[in-house]
Design an enzyme around this catalytic site. Structure first.
Site, PDB file in Angstrom:
ATOM      1  N   ARG A 107       0.856  -1.182   0.000  1.00 41.94           N
ATOM      2  CA  ARG A 107       0.000   0.000   0.000  1.00 41.94           C
ATOM      3  C   ARG A 107       0.894   1.235   0.000  1.00 41.94           C
ATOM      4  O   ARG A 107       1.944   1.262   0.652  1.00 41.94           O
ATOM      5  CB  ARG A 107      -0.899   0.046   1.242  1.00 41.94           C
ATOM      6  CG  ARG A 107      -2.111  -0.856   1.183  1.00 41.94           C
ATOM      7  CD  ARG A 107      -3.144  -0.398   0.143  1.00 41.94           C
ATOM      8  NE  ARG A 107      -4.343  -1.215   0.155  1.00 41.94           N
ATOM      9  CZ  ARG A 107      -4.502  -2.337  -0.542  1.00 41.94           C
ATOM     10  NH1 ARG A 107      -3.536  -2.784  -1.323  1.00 41.94           N
ATOM     11  NH2 ARG A 107      -5.645  -3.003  -0.488  1.00 41.94           N
ATOM     12  N   HIS A 165      -1.646  -0.174  -9.713  1.00 42.99           N
ATOM     13  CA  HIS A 165      -2.215  -1.078  -8.698  1.00 42.99           C
ATOM     14  C   HIS A 165      -2.817  -2.341  -9.345  1.00 42.99           C
ATOM     15  O   HIS A 165      -4.032  -2.568  -9.277  1.00 42.99           O
ATOM     16  CB  HIS A 165      -3.264  -0.344  -7.859  1.00 42.99           C
ATOM     17  CG  HIS A 165      -3.514  -0.992  -6.526  1.00 42.99           C
ATOM     18  ND1 HIS A 165      -3.859  -0.296  -5.396  1.00 42.99           N
ATOM     19  CD2 HIS A 165      -3.465  -2.290  -6.138  1.00 42.99           C
ATOM     20  CE1 HIS A 165      -4.016  -1.134  -4.386  1.00 42.99           C
ATOM     21  NE2 HIS A 165      -3.780  -2.361  -4.823  1.00 42.99           N
ATOM     22  N   GLU A 186      -3.877   7.276  -4.651  1.00 50.76           N
ATOM     23  CA  GLU A 186      -4.268   6.723  -5.949  1.00 50.76           C
ATOM     24  C   GLU A 186      -5.587   7.332  -6.426  1.00 50.76           C
ATOM     25  O   GLU A 186      -6.463   7.557  -5.600  1.00 50.76           O
ATOM     26  CB  GLU A 186      -4.410   5.197  -5.825  1.00 50.76           C
ATOM     27  CG  GLU A 186      -3.085   4.547  -5.510  1.00 50.76           C
ATOM     28  CD  GLU A 186      -3.196   3.041  -5.264  1.00 50.76           C
ATOM     29  OE1 GLU A 186      -4.263   2.457  -5.516  1.00 50.76           O
ATOM     30  OE2 GLU A 186      -2.195   2.457  -4.822  1.00 50.76           O
TER      31      GLU A 186
HETATM   32  C1  GLV Z   1      -5.152  -5.354  -3.403  1.00 47.39           C
HETATM   33  O1  GLV Z   1      -4.420  -4.441  -3.341  1.00 47.39           O
HETATM   34  C2  GLV Z   1      -5.603  -6.072  -2.272  1.00 47.39           C
HETATM   35  O2  GLV Z   1      -5.423  -5.622  -1.129  1.00 47.39           O
HETATM   36  O3  GLV Z   1      -6.187  -7.147  -2.465  1.00 47.39           O
END
Ligand code: GLV
Length: 323
Positions: A238, A285, A267
């Site tokens: 993250r 992402h 984001e």
């Molecule tokens: C994606 O980023 C997730 O947390 O599954």
């Protein structure tokens, strides 16, 4: 009367019949993200919500959803959800671990290889028609094989990355709050070390911790300064785990060699400074973005939502104390 479930955004089509068998579904079949006001309105009479990591499920929104009993997130990370507020309201929060482990580890390695071997830069060079001949020092990058990989966070995904690293003959260090069972460590040939040692020793530092208050800016100025100047930072966890401003400064000043980033602090905004740097590989992402994986994630979230609403135990409750 059937319970009512809001599906906040477009999902794989097979998700909806799973819900419809037991629930009345309010499906917002669009990629548009509902803002808090619209989310609150749609949640007013909902008993369940199948949501995505873009949906802001903060305390005020939960307070505006008096009948809500379950929040089923189509992701592993739940940092968009106020889990404490949900728990206080006895709302079950579920997520989708397991099914995306290998895909995310694959993407992590793809990013690591791409930044080390300058793949996007090389492809841009070729497409721009700049390739004239083979040259002994053309687009040379860094070695991956035999180097040291430092894995921060040794859960499912961290361990899956370690398995891949073995195939590349890498030395694997990791840090994690708790030690995994001894056979996991020996099986993966990985050594648990403190974060500062991992940062000093690693040629690649890869992040696999959830975004929580404890991990906020876990990698900041001090940590980036501790890394080798030849090292690369890989983040498929993250954005909030890294102090993005400090990372930009470190990259600009050459404190580290480069970065591979799949996640960002705000984001979908990517700082202009990062876009301008040649030694970073930037992805939107897409860690778990494999068709089969994403459809499994959708189905898992739908099934756990139905489970809670029909009095069954969900497979992946983030706050099991509520059950
Ligand atoms: C994606 O980023 C997730 O947390 O599954």
């Amino acid at each position: 009367m059937k319970p009512r479930v809001l599906v906040t955004r477009h999902v794989y089509p097979a998700t909806i019949p799973i819900l419809q068998e037991h629930c009345v579904v309010d499906y917002q079949d669009s990629h548009e993200v509902l803002d808090e006001a619209r989310l609150q309105k749609r949640l007013q009479h909902a008993h369940g919500v199948v949501c995505q990591l873009t949906d802001p499920l903060h305390a005020a929104t939960l307070a505006a959803a008096p009948q809500l009993r379950v929040i089923s997130q189509i992701a592993v990370g739940v940092d968009n959800i106020d889990v404490a507020a949900a728990t206080a309201r006895r709302i079950v929060v579920t997520n989708t671990p397991g099914v995306l482990t290998e895909a995310t580890a694959d993407l992590t390695f793809a990013l690591l290889l791409a930044v080390a071997r300058r793949l996007p830069e090389a492809e841009r060079f070729l497409r721009a028609g700049l390739w004239r001949r083979w040259e002994v020092d053309l687009l040379c990058g860094a070695d991956v094989h035999g180097r040291t990989l430092g894995i921060v966070g040794f859960g499912r995904i961290g361990q899956a990355v370690a398995r891949r690293a073995r195939g590349f003959g890498m030395r694997v260090l990791y840090c994690n709050r708790s030690a995994p069972p001894a056979d996991v460590e020996t099986g993966l040939g990985a050594l648990r070390v403190p974060l500062d040692l991992l940062l000093r020793e690693s040629d690649f530092v890869s992040l696999h911790v959830p975004s929580t208050a404890d991990t906020h800016h876990l990698i900041g100025v001090e940590q980036l300064c501790a890394m080798k100047r030849s090292a690369f930072l890989i983040n498929t966890a993250r954005g909030a785990v890294v102090d993005e401003r400090a990372l930009i400064a470190a990259l600009e000043e050459g404190l580290i060699a480069g970065a591979g980033l799949d996640v960002f602090a705000a984001e979908p905004q990517v700082p202009a400074e990062l876009l301008a740097l040649p030694n970073v590989v930037l992805l939107p992402h897409v860690g778990s973005a494999v068709t089969s994986v994403r459809s499994l994630m959708c189905a898992l979230a739908a099934r756990d939502c139905v489970a809670v609403l029909t009095g069954e135990r969900p497979h992946h409750a983030v706050n099991p104390e509520v059950l």
